[in-house]
Write a protein that holds these residues in place. Sequence first.
Motif, PDB file in Angstrom:
ATOM      1  N   LEU A  87       0.834  -1.191   0.000  1.00 29.92           N
ATOM      2  CA  LEU A  87       0.000   0.000   0.000  1.00 29.92           C
ATOM      3  C   LEU A  87       0.870   1.243   0.000  1.00 29.92           C
ATOM      4  O   LEU A  87       1.869   1.314   0.727  1.00 29.92           O
ATOM      5  N   ASN A  88       0.486   2.218  -0.783  1.00 30.86           N
ATOM      6  CA  ASN A  88       1.146   3.514  -0.744  1.00 30.86           C
ATOM      7  C   ASN A  88       0.636   4.284   0.467  1.00 30.86           C
ATOM      8  O   ASN A  88      -0.572   4.432   0.657  1.00 30.86           O
ATOM      9  N   LYS A  89       1.534   4.772   1.295  1.00 30.64           N
ATOM     10  CA  LYS A  89       1.122   5.437   2.536  1.00 30.64           C
ATOM     11  C   LYS A  89       0.239   6.653   2.297  1.00 30.64           C
ATOM     12  O   LYS A  89      -0.570   7.015   3.151  1.00 30.64           O
ATOM     13  N   SER A  90       0.382   7.265   1.126  1.00 25.28           N
ATOM     14  CA  SER A  90      -0.447   8.429   0.840  1.00 25.28           C
ATOM     15  C   SER A  90      -1.920   8.060   0.688  1.00 25.28           C
ATOM     16  O   SER A  90      -2.792   8.921   0.748  1.00 25.28           O
ATOM     17  N   HIS A  91      -2.208   6.766   0.499  1.00 21.97           N
ATOM     18  CA  HIS A  91      -3.578   6.298   0.351  1.00 21.97           C
ATOM     19  C   HIS A  91      -4.076   5.559   1.585  1.00 21.97           C
ATOM     20  O   HIS A  91      -5.132   4.932   1.544  1.00 21.97           O
ATOM     21  N   VAL A  92      -3.319   5.608   2.654  1.00 30.46           N
ATOM     22  CA  VAL A  92      -3.647   4.849   3.861  1.00 30.46           C
ATOM     23  C   VAL A  92      -4.080   5.790   4.975  1.00 30.46           C
ATOM     24  O   VAL A  92      -3.440   6.814   5.229  1.00 30.46           O
ATOM     25  N   ASP A  93      -5.196   5.449   5.628  1.00 29.49           N
ATOM     26  CA  ASP A  93      -5.630   6.184   6.823  1.00 29.49           C
ATOM     27  C   ASP A  93      -4.948   5.583   8.049  1.00 29.49           C
ATOM     28  O   ASP A  93      -4.918   4.350   8.205  1.00 29.49           O
ATOM     29  N   PHE A  94      -4.422   6.437   8.905  1.00 30.76           N
ATOM     30  CA  PHE A  94      -3.741   5.999  10.119  1.00 30.76           C
ATOM     31  C   PHE A  94      -4.471   6.518  11.360  1.00 30.76           C
ATOM     32  O   PHE A  94      -5.158   7.543  11.303  1.00 30.76           O
ATOM     33  N   VAL A  95      -4.305   5.802  12.455  1.00 27.92           N
ATOM     34  CA  VAL A  95      -4.651   6.334  13.768  1.00 27.92           C
ATOM     35  C   VAL A  95      -3.391   6.248  14.620  1.00 27.92           C
ATOM     36  O   VAL A  95      -2.483   5.460  14.334  1.00 27.92           O
ATOM     37  N   SER A  96      -3.326   7.062  15.643  1.00 25.13           N
ATOM     38  CA  SER A  96      -2.128   7.126  16.478  1.00 25.13           C
ATOM     39  C   SER A  96      -2.352   6.397  17.792  1.00 25.13           C
ATOM     40  O   SER A  96      -3.371   6.571  18.450  1.00 25.13           O
ATOM     41  N   VAL A  97      -1.387   5.573  18.156  1.00 25.51           N
ATOM     42  CA  VAL A  97      -1.457   4.782  19.377  1.00 25.51           C
ATOM     43  C   VAL A  97      -0.384   5.263  20.346  1.00 25.51           C
ATOM     44  O   VAL A  97       0.772   5.425  19.968  1.00 25.51           O
TER      45      VAL A  97
END
Length: 362
Positions: free
Chosen positions: A128-138
């Motif tokens: 996956l390209n990180k620019s297309h990935v949703d992240f949450v912070s832990v």
Amino acid sequence: MEVSTMLLFGELRARLQDDVVSKVVSDSDPNDHKGQEQKACDDDLGFNNELQTSRSERSSEISAEQEEDVRRRKEENMFWRSAMKRAADAGDFPLKYKKHKKIEEGGFGTVFAGVRISDQQPVAIKYLNKSHVDFVSVNINNEVYDVPVEVLMQTKAAPDRESVGLDPAVSLLDWFSLDQDQIVLVMERPNPSEDLYHYVLKNGPLSEKQAKVMVQQVVEALVDLHYKRIFHRDLKLENLLVQSTPSGPRIRIIDFGCACVARPEPFTSVFQGSIIVAPPEFFKSDSYCAGPTSVWQVGALLYELLRSHDFLFTTEEFMWGIMPATRGLSKECRNFLQDCLTLDPKERISLDQLSHHPWFKL
């Protein structure tokens, strides 16, 4: 801090045995609909609350609502730990897995067949390209790590790595942050299997009996996901695997890239999924709810299974009355389609009711 910058993954996993994991949510741009949607998703998970509860909250005097909140927080704490345990050091990737031929390529990533080197177990390796990935912070011991939402949802869908293959959803085995641009997910690869789109392409339109076998499994899988509070949002032929087994075809759900937490409140402004099968309420009011949307997509799926040779279902065409005839189908099957594809979401059959539909009893 990106997961790839973690110093000692073994130490991190050890910490997770005892430490409390909590969610850190940054402020969203009020004009950023995607950010608002993700924040609402985070809020519903309870990530904005501390996961530990005081002894007073555990007292016998707390209300049923508080007890449920305590239970849910404990469950989400375990879920976070499970997701983080699947994080692996980037340097381990070539030691653990071998990549083979390309299976699929899309706008958001590429999937390859592969094997786990230790036991030659077939795996699917998704880049996956990180620019297309949703992240949450832990937040772990005051260290903040970014984790893909897809990792969290797939972990929640198939939480036990010791029983890979038992859940309707395909299991996530490991995930890696290889560099500044790529996330890699390693999943089980049922073998032999192919996605439902290519299965139908190869076998032609299914008979009503064949379609019922497939759709009943899809509905059961969705009931399982919604019980786990997961809203897939992108149910379509391409996101369903047909696994060949001695007892017949088995349906498995893949691609949790659009998934989020199922909640009672409507989602607004943005449809995270294939827009052609978004429910009619989204086109009318820019809002949609988890249960009614999943039911609508089941109806769209059934139409395509039965009429794949000459028909691509789109919600907008359905709203305009452009639909193929249903002659030759049983009354129960026609009722099933009508129940799923009721335009008013308040009148649409529920997912639980759908799982007990008379059509499945024929």
